[in-house]
Motif scaffolding. Structure first.
Motif, mmCIF file in Angstrom:
data_model
loop_
_atom_site.group_PDB
_atom_site.id
_atom_site.type_symbol
_atom_site.label_atom_id
_atom_site.label_comp_id
_atom_site.label_asym_id
_atom_site.label_seq_id
_atom_site.Cartn_x
_atom_site.Cartn_y
_atom_site.Cartn_z
ATOM 1 N N VAL A 14 0.861 -1.178 0.000
ATOM 2 C CA VAL A 14 0.000 0.000 0.000
ATOM 3 C C VAL A 14 0.900 1.231 0.000
ATOM 4 O O VAL A 14 1.837 1.328 0.802
ATOM 5 C CB VAL A 14 -0.919 -0.007 1.237
ATOM 6 N N ALA A 15 0.624 2.157 -0.909
ATOM 7 C CA ALA A 15 1.441 3.371 -1.008
ATOM 8 C C ALA A 15 0.546 4.580 -1.263
ATOM 9 O O ALA A 15 -0.502 4.466 -1.906
ATOM 10 C CB ALA A 15 2.457 3.231 -2.133
ATOM 11 N N LEU A 16 0.986 5.707 -0.747
ATOM 12 C CA LEU A 16 0.289 6.978 -0.945
ATOM 13 C C LEU A 16 1.314 8.074 -1.191
ATOM 14 O O LEU A 16 2.454 7.976 -0.723
ATOM 15 C CB LEU A 16 -0.527 7.340 0.299
ATOM 16 N N PRO A 17 0.900 9.142 -1.876
ATOM 17 C CA PRO A 17 1.823 10.260 -2.090
ATOM 18 C C PRO A 17 2.069 11.052 -0.807
ATOM 19 O O PRO A 17 1.234 11.063 0.104
ATOM 20 C CB PRO A 17 1.119 11.120 -3.144
ATOM 21 N N LEU A 18 3.189 11.710 -0.768
ATOM 22 C CA LEU A 18 3.640 12.489 0.384
ATOM 23 C C LEU A 18 2.616 13.513 0.861
ATOM 24 O O LEU A 18 2.505 13.786 2.050
ATOM 25 C CB LEU A 18 4.948 13.200 -0.005
ATOM 26 N N ASP A 19 1.834 14.066 -0.059
ATOM 27 C CA ASP A 19 0.873 15.103 0.316
ATOM 28 C C ASP A 19 -0.525 14.570 0.617
ATOM 29 O O ASP A 19 -1.469 15.327 0.817
ATOM 30 C CB ASP A 19 0.798 16.182 -0.766
ATOM 31 N N ALA A 20 -0.682 13.245 0.702
ATOM 32 C CA ALA A 20 -1.979 12.649 1.017
ATOM 33 C C ALA A 20 -2.368 12.954 2.460
ATOM 34 O O ALA A 20 -1.508 13.085 3.334
ATOM 35 C CB ALA A 20 -1.939 11.136 0.793
ATOM 36 N N PRO A 21 -3.658 13.047 2.721
ATOM 37 C CA PRO A 21 -4.110 13.276 4.100
ATOM 38 C C PRO A 21 -3.878 12.053 4.988
ATOM 39 O O PRO A 21 -4.005 10.913 4.540
ATOM 40 C CB PRO A 21 -5.614 13.538 3.955
ATOM 41 N N LEU A 22 -3.560 12.309 6.227
ATOM 42 C CA LEU A 22 -3.332 11.253 7.206
ATOM 43 C C LEU A 22 -4.555 10.351 7.337
ATOM 44 O O LEU A 22 -4.421 9.126 7.469
ATOM 45 C CB LEU A 22 -2.980 11.872 8.562
ATOM 46 N N THR A 23 -5.736 10.938 7.284
ATOM 47 C CA THR A 23 -6.954 10.138 7.420
ATOM 48 C C THR A 23 -7.088 9.121 6.289
ATOM 49 O O THR A 23 -7.591 8.021 6.500
ATOM 50 C CB THR A 23 -8.203 11.037 7.469
ATOM 51 N N GLU A 24 -6.623 9.458 5.098
ATOM 52 C CA GLU A 24 -6.664 8.510 3.983
ATOM 53 C C GLU A 24 -5.752 7.317 4.269
ATOM 54 O O GLU A 24 -6.107 6.166 4.012
ATOM 55 C CB GLU A 24 -6.256 9.190 2.681
ATOM 56 N N LEU A 49 4.972 5.306 6.742
ATOM 57 C CA LEU A 49 4.070 5.699 7.814
ATOM 58 C C LEU A 49 3.520 4.433 8.441
ATOM 59 O O LEU A 49 2.978 3.578 7.747
ATOM 60 C CB LEU A 49 2.914 6.545 7.275
ATOM 61 N N THR A 50 3.673 4.311 9.758
ATOM 62 C CA THR A 50 3.155 3.139 10.468
ATOM 63 C C THR A 50 1.995 3.558 11.362
ATOM 64 O O THR A 50 1.812 4.746 11.656
ATOM 65 C CB THR A 50 4.244 2.486 11.345
ATOM 66 N N ASP A 51 1.250 2.562 11.810
ATOM 67 C CA ASP A 51 0.159 2.855 12.737
ATOM 68 C C ASP A 51 0.710 3.513 14.005
ATOM 69 O O ASP A 51 0.097 4.405 14.578
ATOM 70 C CB ASP A 51 -0.650 1.598 13.047
ATOM 71 N N GLY A 62 -1.854 15.878 19.487
ATOM 72 C CA GLY A 62 -3.062 16.675 19.360
ATOM 73 C C GLY A 62 -3.223 17.354 18.007
ATOM 74 O O GLY A 62 -3.886 18.385 17.902
ATOM 75 N N ARG A 63 -2.649 16.789 16.969
ATOM 76 C CA ARG A 63 -2.771 17.377 15.628
ATOM 77 C C ARG A 63 -4.208 17.284 15.131
ATOM 78 O O ARG A 63 -4.946 16.381 15.488
ATOM 79 C CB ARG A 63 -1.870 16.649 14.637
ATOM 80 N N ASP A 64 -4.561 18.204 14.251
ATOM 81 C CA ASP A 64 -5.829 18.146 13.537
ATOM 82 C C ASP A 64 -5.698 17.022 12.520
ATOM 83 O O ASP A 64 -5.014 17.167 11.510
ATOM 84 C CB ASP A 64 -6.100 19.482 12.836
ATOM 85 N N LEU A 65 -6.316 15.886 12.788
ATOM 86 C CA LEU A 65 -6.126 14.708 11.949
ATOM 87 C C LEU A 65 -6.620 14.916 10.529
ATOM 88 O O LEU A 65 -6.059 14.369 9.586
ATOM 89 C CB LEU A 65 -6.789 13.491 12.578
ATOM 90 N N ARG A 66 -7.646 15.710 10.338
ATOM 91 C CA ARG A 66 -8.163 15.959 8.989
ATOM 92 C C ARG A 66 -7.232 16.865 8.186
ATOM 93 O O ARG A 66 -7.200 16.794 6.972
ATOM 94 C CB ARG A 66 -9.553 16.571 9.047
ATOM 95 N N GLY A 67 -6.478 17.707 8.872
ATOM 96 C CA GLY A 67 -5.611 18.653 8.178
ATOM 97 C C GLY A 67 -4.150 18.233 8.091
ATOM 98 O O GLY A 67 -3.328 18.943 7.534
ATOM 99 N N THR A 68 -3.820 17.082 8.653
ATOM 100 C CA THR A 68 -2.430 16.622 8.666
ATOM 101 C C THR A 68 -2.135 15.792 7.419
ATOM 102 O O THR A 68 -2.908 14.928 7.038
ATOM 103 C CB THR A 68 -2.162 15.781 9.935
ATOM 104 N N ARG A 69 -0.990 16.095 6.809
ATOM 105 C CA ARG A 69 -0.539 15.347 5.621
ATOM 106 C C ARG A 69 0.552 14.362 6.038
ATOM 107 O O ARG A 69 1.201 14.526 7.068
ATOM 108 C CB ARG A 69 0.020 16.317 4.575
ATOM 109 N N LEU A 70 0.785 13.376 5.182
ATOM 110 C CA LEU A 70 1.775 12.348 5.491
ATOM 111 C C LEU A 70 3.168 12.924 5.688
ATOM 112 O O LEU A 70 3.924 12.432 6.523
ATOM 113 C CB LEU A 70 1.797 11.282 4.392
#
Length: 138
Positions: A14-24, A49-51, A62-70
């Protein structure tokens, strides 16, 4: 005869781009049943990125999970292994670096991922093989 990494790795990680959202990434981990996602930039491996990274570097801070990028929470400078390397080399690398996952790279392209569970003898305690969490890229 020694076993090769390609014989035990999970292909097509599984791979995602660097600018993908953390929630994805979190949703993909859940849906695919994996504990790590390879992070890429222009198709090239640039991080992992690991769990545990999500918990320690995002939730606990306490990061905003919706606004955090990988790129804000993934481990960079990830150690890799080749598919034709022996599994013993993977175990040594994991032990030396204190990680539980290694991206498998061939010709500059990620072709798999190997976890500690894939390479330790059945019945052994995985914690005996690493020296501390996965913050160093595992």
């Amino acid at each position: 005869m020694a076993q090769k990494v390609r014989d035990v790795m999970t292909p097509e990680p599984v791979a995602l781009p660097l600018d993908a959202p953390l929630t994805e990434a979190a949703r993909l981990m859940r849906d695919q049943g994996v504990g790590g996602v390879l992070v890429t930039q222009a198709g090239r491996l640039c991080g992992l990125l690991t769990d545990r990274d999500i918990v320690v570097r995002a939730v606990a801070e306490g990061r905003d999970l919706r606004g955090t990028r990988l790129d804000q929470v993934c481990s960079a400078g990830v150690v890799t292994i080749g598919p034709d390397d022996e599994t013993g080399a993977a175990v040594r690398l994991m032990r030396e670096r204190g990680v539980r996952r290694l991206p498998v790279v061939e010709d500059g392209r990620a072709v798999g991922i190997v976890s500690l569970r894939d390479v330790i003898p059945e019945g052994d305690d995985a914690s005996a093989y690493t020296t501390g969490g996965e913050l160093a890229g595992g």
